[in-house]
Design a protein around this motif. Structure first.
Motif, PDB file in Angstrom:
ATOM      1  N   ASP A 217       0.862  -1.180   0.000  1.00 48.09           N
ATOM      2  CA  ASP A 217       0.000   0.000   0.000  1.00 48.09           C
ATOM      3  C   ASP A 217       0.899   1.230   0.000  1.00 48.09           C
ATOM      4  N   ASP A 218       0.866   1.969  -1.098  1.00 42.69           N
ATOM      5  CA  ASP A 218       1.725   3.139  -1.251  1.00 42.69           C
ATOM      6  C   ASP A 218       1.023   4.430  -0.873  1.00 42.69           C
ATOM      7  N   THR A 219      -0.079   4.338  -0.132  1.00 42.68           N
ATOM      8  CA  THR A 219      -0.851   5.521   0.219  1.00 42.68           C
ATOM      9  C   THR A 219       0.009   6.559   0.910  1.00 42.68           C
ATOM     10  N   LEU A 220       0.828   6.121   1.858  1.00 43.77           N
ATOM     11  CA  LEU A 220       1.643   7.071   2.617  1.00 43.77           C
ATOM     12  C   LEU A 220       2.590   7.841   1.701  1.00 43.77           C
ATOM     13  N   GLN A 221       3.222   7.149   0.758  1.00 44.00           N
ATOM     14  CA  GLN A 221       4.136   7.829  -0.156  1.00 44.00           C
ATOM     15  C   GLN A 221       3.394   8.838  -1.023  1.00 44.00           C
ATOM     16  N   LEU A 222       2.153   8.519  -1.377  1.00 44.87           N
ATOM     17  CA  LEU A 222       1.368   9.478  -2.156  1.00 44.87           C
ATOM     18  C   LEU A 222       1.052  10.732  -1.334  1.00 44.87           C
ATOM     19  N   TYR A 223       0.744  10.551  -0.064  1.00 47.68           N
ATOM     20  CA  TYR A 223       0.547  11.714   0.813  1.00 47.68           C
ATOM     21  C   TYR A 223       1.801  12.589   0.808  1.00 47.68           C
ATOM     22  N   PHE A 224       2.957  11.962   0.976  1.00 45.68           N
ATOM     23  CA  PHE A 224       4.213  12.710   1.007  1.00 45.68           C
ATOM     24  C   PHE A 224       4.463  13.419  -0.317  1.00 45.68           C
ATOM     25  N   LEU A 225       4.210  12.725  -1.413  1.00 45.23           N
ATOM     26  CA  LEU A 225       4.447  13.305  -2.728  1.00 45.23           C
ATOM     27  C   LEU A 225       3.550  14.517  -2.961  1.00 45.23           C
ATOM     28  N   CYS A 226       2.274  14.387  -2.616  1.00 52.50           N
ATOM     29  CA  CYS A 226       1.321  15.468  -2.875  1.00 52.50           C
ATOM     30  C   CYS A 226       1.523  16.657  -1.941  1.00 52.50           C
ATOM     31  N   ALA A 227       2.193  16.430  -0.816  1.00 50.74           N
ATOM     32  CA  ALA A 227       2.490  17.522   0.116  1.00 50.74           C
ATOM     33  C   ALA A 227       3.974  17.891   0.058  1.00 50.74           C
ATOM     34  N   HIS A 228       4.561  17.719  -1.108  1.00 51.65           N
ATOM     35  CA  HIS A 228       5.997  17.968  -1.253  1.00 51.65           C
ATOM     36  C   HIS A 228       6.318  19.435  -0.957  1.00 51.65           C
ATOM     37  N   PRO A 229       7.422  19.703  -0.251  1.00 53.60           N
ATOM     38  CA  PRO A 229       7.761  21.083   0.113  1.00 53.60           C
ATOM     39  C   PRO A 229       7.929  22.024  -1.075  1.00 53.60           C
ATOM     40  N   SER A 230       8.192  21.497  -2.254  1.00 46.90           N
ATOM     41  CA  SER A 230       8.369  22.360  -3.422  1.00 46.90           C
ATOM     42  C   SER A 230       7.045  22.921  -3.943  1.00 46.90           C
ATOM     43  N   LEU A 231       5.928  22.386  -3.466  1.00 52.91           N
ATOM     44  CA  LEU A 231       4.612  22.856  -3.909  1.00 52.91           C
ATOM     45  C   LEU A 231       4.116  23.983  -3.017  1.00 52.91           C
ATOM     46  N   THR A 232       3.349  24.891  -3.602  1.00 51.73           N
ATOM     47  CA  THR A 232       2.671  25.899  -2.794  1.00 51.73           C
ATOM     48  C   THR A 232       1.563  25.209  -2.001  1.00 51.73           C
ATOM     49  N   PRO A 233       1.137  25.804  -0.890  1.00 52.10           N
ATOM     50  CA  PRO A 233       0.045  25.185  -0.131  1.00 52.10           C
ATOM     51  C   PRO A 233      -1.201  24.930  -0.982  1.00 52.10           C
ATOM     52  N   GLN A 234      -1.565  25.889  -1.834  1.00 51.88           N
ATOM     53  CA  GLN A 234      -2.749  25.718  -2.692  1.00 51.88           C
ATOM     54  C   GLN A 234      -2.595  24.522  -3.615  1.00 51.88           C
ATOM     55  N   SER A 235      -1.422  24.397  -4.226  1.00 47.88           N
ATOM     56  CA  SER A 235      -1.193  23.295  -5.156  1.00 47.88           C
ATOM     57  C   SER A 235      -1.150  21.964  -4.421  1.00 47.88           C
ATOM     58  N   ALA A 236      -0.548  21.942  -3.245  1.00 46.92           N
ATOM     59  CA  ALA A 236      -0.474  20.710  -2.465  1.00 46.92           C
ATOM     60  C   ALA A 236      -1.864  20.227  -2.069  1.00 46.92           C
ATOM     61  N   VAL A 237      -2.721  21.153  -1.677  1.00 49.45           N
ATOM     62  CA  VAL A 237      -4.097  20.799  -1.313  1.00 49.45           C
ATOM     63  C   VAL A 237      -4.833  20.221  -2.513  1.00 49.45           C
ATOM     64  N   ALA A 238      -4.740  20.903  -3.666  1.00 51.76           N
ATOM     65  CA  ALA A 238      -5.449  20.447  -4.861  1.00 51.76           C
ATOM     66  C   ALA A 238      -4.967  19.074  -5.305  1.00 51.76           C
ATOM     67  N   LEU A 239      -3.650  18.867  -5.286  1.00 48.98           N
ATOM     68  CA  LEU A 239      -3.102  17.584  -5.726  1.00 48.98           C
ATOM     69  C   LEU A 239      -3.469  16.470  -4.745  1.00 48.98           C
ATOM     70  N   THR A 240      -3.488  16.769  -3.471  1.00 46.06           N
ATOM     71  CA  THR A 240      -3.887  15.775  -2.468  1.00 46.06           C
ATOM     72  C   THR A 240      -5.333  15.356  -2.670  1.00 46.06           C
ATOM     73  N   LEU A 241      -6.207  16.325  -2.894  1.00 41.49           N
ATOM     74  CA  LEU A 241      -7.621  16.015  -3.081  1.00 41.49           C
ATOM     75  C   LEU A 241      -7.845  15.169  -4.329  1.00 41.49           C
ATOM     76  N   ARG A 242      -7.042  15.380  -5.358  1.00 41.27           N
ATOM     77  CA  ARG A 242      -7.242  14.624  -6.595  1.00 41.27           C
ATOM     78  C   ARG A 242      -6.558  13.267  -6.543  1.00 41.27           C
ATOM     79  N   ALA A 243      -5.277  13.242  -6.183  1.00 41.06           N
ATOM     80  CA  ALA A 243      -4.512  11.996  -6.258  1.00 41.06           C
ATOM     81  C   ALA A 243      -4.788  11.070  -5.076  1.00 41.06           C
ATOM     82  N   VAL A 244      -4.984  11.622  -3.893  1.00 40.91           N
ATOM     83  CA  VAL A 244      -5.240  10.794  -2.712  1.00 40.91           C
ATOM     84  C   VAL A 244      -6.727  10.717  -2.411  1.00 40.91           C
ATOM     85  N   GLY A 245      -7.418  11.849  -2.578  1.00 41.50           N
ATOM     86  CA  GLY A 245      -8.841  11.881  -2.257  1.00 41.50           C
ATOM     87  C   GLY A 245      -9.747  11.343  -3.339  1.00 41.50           C
TER      88      GLY A 245
END
Length: 396
Positions: free
Chosen positions: A107-135
């Protein structure tokens, strides 16, 4: 590339458990990436498969939903890859489709959380990517929730995927960054057809099953304790109801009990973090049968802990309010005087404390000033009404 289907919100159908469908999203996406798919194309392929599932499952439900999603997503990925201009560089990958068989247990769910919340992303982009890729939400659903055009959200998500395209999928991530992203999602609350507060709780529960960390438990407890008061926060006309004036019989006691239980277990591990401290403050509010019964002294102590953990000026602003309740409004005003007046809601806090101190003229003026700085319409209307209320009292 961006799939046209991926940006269309599937129609709700009683025959599809959408929450279950979305919970499978990170697992399926992780499997595709482990097979060699690039993250961006794989994520689009999974979105296509989700849309197809909503369309076909009511009439023909699969025996193994996850395996079905993996198979359809992989085929969508192969179709997209073969059509891509980089086909020659990927020939070895797409020569054959993997033979049918059991879905890998990893189960790679945790790695996807980390990827979508990567420090190189802005908070807005991290939220949007998390909602799409993880949510598992569609671009349209996310755009509606954030009240922005779908094209704008699609661009934001595409940029985010490009930013993390070269990040190794197996690199360790930062739990604190993931939690901040989930907290941002939670604080957006509700708009459009997606309840982001409920979605944030679902994703945090999912994360808690993947990694054992007291701060994840602290965040989940905090979300539950805040969400338990949701029904009492607004009047029928949509106006805000301050905590002290809320009808506490409308609070969700089951959710409060769960939040307190989770918090107590986290605190028992003696690894205090900021979300646990915030949840402890929320629990003290939830424990008071009336506003007058609130244990403000203990709340001030928890704000002291929180200030030591974060050194946040917003925490110190909230502590000034609590101190004003515990030791009197002048103590709160003295604490407030040490803070930057440009802080968000500083003026509103000053107005409240001056009102508690009996200076209605200053309070009314500050409420009116705070209304002009309010970040949203509901808060602006509330502060305007507060100013009008005090002016009416003074006139009498």
């Amino acid at each position: 590339m961006t799939s046209s289907k991926a940006s269309s919100a599937p129609a709700t159908d009683a025959g599809v458990d959408e929450a279950r469908l979305r919970s499978l999203t990170p697992k399926v996406l992780g499997i595709l990436v482990r097979r060699g798919a690039d993250f961006a194309t794989a994520e689009d392929a999974v979105q296509d498969a989700l849309v197809e599932a909503v369309r076909t499952w009511p009439a023909d439900p699969p025996r193994d939903p996850q395996a079905w999603l993996v198979t359809v997503s992989w085929r969508r990925f192969l179709d997209a890859t073969r059509a891509d201009t980089a086909r020659r560089r990927r020939e070895d990958l797409v020569d054959e489709e993997p033979a049918p068989g059991p879905v890998p247990a990893a189960d790679d769910t945790l790695q996807l959380y980390f990827l979508c919340a990567h420090p190189s992303l802005t908070p807005q982009s991290a939220v949007a990517l998390t909602l799409r890729a993880v949510g598992g939400l569609t671009t349209r659903q996310i755009a509606q929730a954030y009240l922005v055009p779908e094209a704008t959200m699609a661009q934001r998500i595409s940029r985010a995927k490009r930013t993390v395209a070269d990040v190794r999928f197996d690199q360790p991530g930062d739990v604190a960054t993931v939690l901040r992203v989930l907290y941002l999602v939670f604080n957006e609350g509700y708009s459009g057809d997606v309840d982001l507060a409920a979605e944030a709780i679902r994703l945090t529960r999912q994360l808690a099953t993947t990694i054992d960390h007291p701060e994840i438990a602290g965040l989940l407890a905090l979300m539950l304790l805040h969400h338990a008061r949701r029904a009492a926060r607004t009047a029928p006309d949509g106006s805000l109801i301050p905590l002290a004036d809320q009808d506490r019989t409308r609070w969700n006691t089951t959710m409060i009990a769960e939040g307190v239980e989770i918090l107590q277990a986290a605190l028992a591990r003696d690894r205090l973090g900021e979300f646990q401290a915030q949840a402890a403050i929320a629990a003290l509010h939830a424990d008071a049968p009336t506003a007058e019964d609130t244990d403000w002294v203990q709340i001030v102590e928890w704000y002291d802990e929180l200030a030591n953990l974060t050194d946040s000026p917003i925490v110190r602003l909230n502590r000034a309010v609590a101190l004003g309740e515990a030791d009197g409004p002048r103590a709160g005003l003295a604490a407030l005087a040490a803070l930057d007046t440009s802080l968000p809601r500083h003026t509103a806090v000053a107005a409240y404390l001056h009102e508690r101190d009996g200076d209605l003229a200053t309070a009314a003026r500050l409420y009116a000033k705070a209304a002009h700085k309010a970040p949203n319409l509901a808060e602006r209307d509330h502060l305007t009404r507060q100013a009008a209320r005090l002016n009416t009292r003074r006139a009498r």
